[in-house]
Design an enzyme around this catalytic site. Sequence first.
Site, PDB file in Angstrom:
ATOM      1  N   CYS A 111      44.293  38.825  27.646  1.00  0.00           N
ATOM      2  CA  CYS A 111      43.236  40.004  28.221  1.00  0.00           C
ATOM      3  C   CYS A 111      43.751  41.201  28.035  1.00  0.00           C
ATOM      4  O   CYS A 111      42.962  42.060  28.087  1.00  0.00           O
ATOM      5  CB  CYS A 111      43.113  39.603  29.754  1.00  0.00           C
ATOM      6  SG  CYS A 111      42.605  37.995  30.232  1.00  0.00           S
ATOM      7  N   HIS A 249      41.614  45.661  34.443  1.00  0.00           N
ATOM      8  CA  HIS A 249      41.218  44.479  34.023  1.00  0.00           C
ATOM      9  C   HIS A 249      40.645  43.744  35.183  1.00  0.00           C
ATOM     10  O   HIS A 249      41.262  43.943  36.577  1.00  0.00           O
ATOM     11  CB  HIS A 249      42.413  43.677  33.494  1.00  0.00           C
ATOM     12  CG  HIS A 249      42.087  42.295  33.060  1.00  0.00           C
ATOM     13  ND1 HIS A 249      40.953  42.271  32.140  1.00  0.00           N
ATOM     14  CD2 HIS A 249      42.326  41.108  33.256  1.00  0.00           C
ATOM     15  CE1 HIS A 249      40.748  40.863  31.844  1.00  0.00           C
ATOM     16  NE2 HIS A 249      41.751  40.235  32.865  1.00  0.00           N
ATOM     17  N   ASN A 279      35.374  37.563  33.862  1.00  0.00           N
ATOM     18  CA  ASN A 279      36.847  38.099  33.301  1.00  0.00           C
ATOM     19  C   ASN A 279      36.262  37.858  31.745  1.00  0.00           C
ATOM     20  O   ASN A 279      36.166  36.860  31.498  1.00  0.00           O
ATOM     21  CB  ASN A 279      37.856  37.319  33.600  1.00  0.00           C
ATOM     22  CG  ASN A 279      39.003  37.709  32.744  1.00  0.00           C
ATOM     23  OD1 ASN A 279      39.113  38.532  31.743  1.00  0.00           O
ATOM     24  ND2 ASN A 279      40.021  36.858  33.120  1.00  0.00           N
TER      25      ASN A 279
END
Length: 373
Positions: A111, A249, A279
Amino acid sequence: MTYAAITGWGKCMPPAVLSNADLATFMDTDDEWISTRTGIRERRVSHVSGVDLSHVASVRALACAGLAATDLDLIVYGSCSNDEQIPNTASGLQYKLGATHAAAMDVNTACTSFLYSLSTANALIRTGAIKSALVVGVEVIAPFMDWHNRNVAVLFGDGAAAVVLQASERPEGVLGEKLGCYADARQTLRVRGTGLAYASGAVTYGDTLWDFDGQEIFKRAVVGMSHASADVLSRCGHGIDDIGLIVPHQANLRIIEFVARKLGASMDKVFLTIQRYGNMSAATVPVALVEALEEGRVAPNSLLLTPAFGGGLTWCSHLIRWGERTTPRDGTDVDLPPPTRSALEMVRQFMANKGTAGRSTAGLNAVRFAESP
Ligand code: UT7
C-alpha cells in the site's frame, strides 16, 4: 538547491461501483458491519488492466503539468498488482504513453508503493540525476481477491492516480520523509498464490488465499504512521499545527482517527475517500491528493502530510510543500472505454474463472516458504 515540485496530477477511477449491499448478495456480511467497522460504503472494480488505468491517469497528470510524455526522464510504477512480473509494468506504461526518453521501474511496497516511488523519483531529481518524473500509484486487486474471505474481500478497491515531478529551485515538493518496515510482522498480510514461489504448478497460479491478521495490522499501522509523522515533522522543524491537510492511507476510518488523535490533529484536517473507494492500496494516497485538489482543499504553498502503511509491514510519512498552482494547466479527452458489465457481474466472473466455489485450499497451504516469518 534543487527540489522536485509536483506540477501535474491526475486520477482514473474505474466507473463500476461495488456496494456493500452487492457484497452481501454472495457473502455473509452486511452494510452495517462494513460501514461501522471500516467506514467503507462502496469501492470500484476495474474492467481494464493496471497499465490502462494508469495510462489515463498519467495523460491527465501530464496535461495538468503542461508537459509532453517525451519530456519525461523517468516513470516509477508503484503497485503490488502488476500486470506481469516480467516485463516490468512501468515499461508497458512508457510504451503506451510514448515516453520514449523515460527510464521505467516498478516499486512494490504494497500500500505504500506510491509513496516509496515518490521518494525514489524525488531523490533522483534532487541529486540532479534527472529533471522530470511521472510517479504512479495504481492497483487492480479485484481479479486476485479471495472473494470467499469476508475478512479481506470487503476492504479493497481498484483505482489509479499519477503525479508529475519537475526540478525546481523553489523549496517545494517532498521536503522530508520517514520510511520504515516492521518485517517481523510481514506474515500479517500475505497473498498466497501471487508470486513465483507459487509457479511450481502445485496450485493454479492466480488462485489466491489471503493470510490476514487484521487486528495486528491495525495496531502496527497506528504506531508506524504516527511514529513516521512525528519523526518527519520534528526533523523538518514543523509541528502538526503547521499542516494544512493530512492525506493518509485509507484502510480503515478507525485507523485514521487513531493516528489523527495521536498526532493531535482534528479530523477536519484529514481528507477522506474511504467511504467511496475503500482501500486502493498504492492508489489511495494519490487519488485522495487529486480529489483534495479538485475540491479546493489544498491551499497554495501549504504543507501536506501523508502517513501510510502497507504489507511488509511497510510504513512512512512524507512532508510535502505544495506550490503556487492548485489548478491544472490543461485537460484531455482521453478516457477509459465504458465497462460492459456491472461490478457485481465482474466479481462473479472472477469467482467462476478461478473455480473457487467449494475449492480445496490444500494446494495453497502446502506451498512452503524457505524463510520465516
Ligand atoms: O493495507 C493493509 C490492509 N489491512 C488492513 O486494512 C487491516 C486493518 N485492520 C482492520 O481494518 C480491522 O482489523 C478489520 C476491519 C479487518 C476487522 O475489524 P475488527 O474490528 O478488528 O474485527 P474482528 O477481526 O475482531 O472481527 C470481529 C467479528 C468476527 O466475528 P466473531 O469472531 O466476533 O463472531 C468476524 O468474524 O466480525 C466478523 N467479521 C465480519 N462480519 C461481517 C469479519 N469480517 C466481517 C465481515 N462482515 N466482512
